[in-house]
Design a protein around this motif. Structure first.
Motif, PDB file in Angstrom:
ATOM      1  N   SER A  17       0.812  -1.215   0.000  1.00  0.00           N
ATOM      2  CA  SER A  17       0.000   0.000   0.000  1.00  0.00           C
ATOM      3  C   SER A  17       0.855   1.278   0.000  1.00  0.00           C
ATOM      4  N   LYS A  18       2.062   1.205   0.477  1.00  0.00           N
ATOM      5  CA  LYS A  18       2.937   2.387   0.513  1.00  0.00           C
ATOM      6  C   LYS A  18       3.234   2.912  -0.896  1.00  0.00           C
ATOM      7  N   SER A  20       1.417   2.115  -3.663  1.00  0.00           N
ATOM      8  CA  SER A  20       0.236   1.866  -4.487  1.00  0.00           C
ATOM      9  C   SER A  20      -0.429   3.163  -4.947  1.00  0.00           C
ATOM     10  N   ASP A  21      -0.935   3.136  -6.185  1.00  0.00           N
ATOM     11  CA  ASP A  21      -1.786   4.225  -6.654  1.00  0.00           C
ATOM     12  C   ASP A  21      -3.093   3.693  -7.230  1.00  0.00           C
ATOM     13  N   ILE A  22      -3.321   2.375  -7.049  1.00  0.00           N
ATOM     14  CA  ILE A  22      -4.588   1.759  -7.452  1.00  0.00           C
ATOM     15  C   ILE A  22      -4.852   0.548  -6.566  1.00  0.00           C
ATOM     16  N   GLU A  23      -6.139   0.338  -6.283  1.00  0.00           N
ATOM     17  CA  GLU A  23      -6.558  -0.827  -5.519  1.00  0.00           C
ATOM     18  C   GLU A  23      -7.377  -1.733  -6.426  1.00  0.00           C
ATOM     19  N   ILE A  24      -7.135  -3.031  -6.301  1.00  0.00           N
ATOM     20  CA  ILE A  24      -7.963  -4.012  -6.990  1.00  0.00           C
ATOM     21  C   ILE A  24      -8.854  -4.641  -5.924  1.00  0.00           C
ATOM     22  N   LEU A  25     -10.145  -4.439  -6.068  1.00  0.00           N
ATOM     23  CA  LEU A  25     -11.106  -4.972  -5.105  1.00  0.00           C
ATOM     24  C   LEU A  25     -11.621  -6.312  -5.608  1.00  0.00           C
ATOM     25  N   CYS A  26     -11.491  -7.336  -4.785  1.00  0.00           N
ATOM     26  CA  CYS A  26     -11.938  -8.671  -5.169  1.00  0.00           C
ATOM     27  C   CYS A  26     -13.256  -8.995  -4.492  1.00  0.00           C
ATOM     28  N   GLU A  27     -13.946 -10.009  -5.017  1.00  0.00           N
ATOM     29  CA  GLU A  27     -15.296 -10.321  -4.559  1.00  0.00           C
ATOM     30  C   GLU A  27     -15.368 -10.692  -3.082  1.00  0.00           C
ATOM     31  N   ASP A  28     -14.278 -11.160  -2.506  1.00  0.00           N
ATOM     32  CA  ASP A  28     -14.290 -11.483  -1.080  1.00  0.00           C
ATOM     33  C   ASP A  28     -13.925 -10.264  -0.232  1.00  0.00           C
ATOM     34  N   GLU A  29     -13.973  -9.091  -0.856  1.00  0.00           N
ATOM     35  CA  GLU A  29     -13.703  -7.788  -0.242  1.00  0.00           C
ATOM     36  C   GLU A  29     -12.236  -7.588   0.131  1.00  0.00           C
ATOM     37  N   LYS A  30     -11.370  -8.444  -0.369  1.00  0.00           N
ATOM     38  CA  LYS A  30      -9.940  -8.257  -0.153  1.00  0.00           C
ATOM     39  C   LYS A  30      -9.429  -7.208  -1.135  1.00  0.00           C
ATOM     40  N   ASP A  34      -1.617  -1.914  -5.831  1.00  0.00           N
ATOM     41  CA  ASP A  34      -0.712  -2.013  -6.966  1.00  0.00           C
ATOM     42  C   ASP A  34      -0.303  -0.659  -7.516  1.00  0.00           C
ATOM     43  N   CYS A  35       0.624  -0.712  -8.448  1.00  0.00           N
ATOM     44  CA  CYS A  35       1.167   0.473  -9.106  1.00  0.00           C
ATOM     45  C   CYS A  35       0.715   0.472 -10.566  1.00  0.00           C
ATOM     46  N   LYS A  36      -0.041   1.510 -10.956  1.00  0.00           N
ATOM     47  CA  LYS A  36      -0.580   1.570 -12.311  1.00  0.00           C
ATOM     48  C   LYS A  36       0.524   1.515 -13.368  1.00  0.00           C
TER      49      LYS A  36
END
Length: 108
Positions: A17-18, A20-30, A34-36
């Motif tokens: 997360s440090k 990261s400039d994008i989050e990938i949200l998965c169906e289990d809410e995890k 990541d870095c675009k």
């Protein structure tokens, strides 16, 4: 070991997360962080999704149904390989499907 001694180790920033400039949200809410720029540089699909589709280029989150499949895809994007033990019966079909559809069958 501190940073600056190994380019290979310094650039393995999977799910950090440090940096990261994008989050990938998965169906289990995890959330996967990541870095675009890295995603786009390593994948034409991510490049189109993150930089060429007007709406997506401003968003900070994208969705993906299967956490385990996306973790394997990200492992390959960031390292160029996949550990054999990462591929199990429960996730190999999702990874294969994502690969042959260019992720478009999965990204929401």
């Amino acid at each position: 070991m501190s940073t600056g001694y190994s380019l290979e180790k310094d650039l393995i920033i999977i799910n950090n997360s440090k940096y990261s400039d994008i989050e990938i949200l998965c169906e289990d809410e995890k959330k996967l962080y990541d870095c675009k720029a890295i995603l786009a540089a390593r994948s034409e699909v991510f490049d189109r999704l993150l930089y060429n589709w007007m709406k997506k280029s401003f968003e900070k989150q994208i969705s993906f149904p299967k956490t385990s499949a996306m973790e394997i895809i990200l492992e390959y994007i960031y390292t160029g390989s996949i550990k054999e033990e990462s591929l199990i019966k429960d996730n190999i079909i999702e990874v294969f499907y994502a690969a042959i559809t260019g992720l478009s069958g999965f990204l929401l």
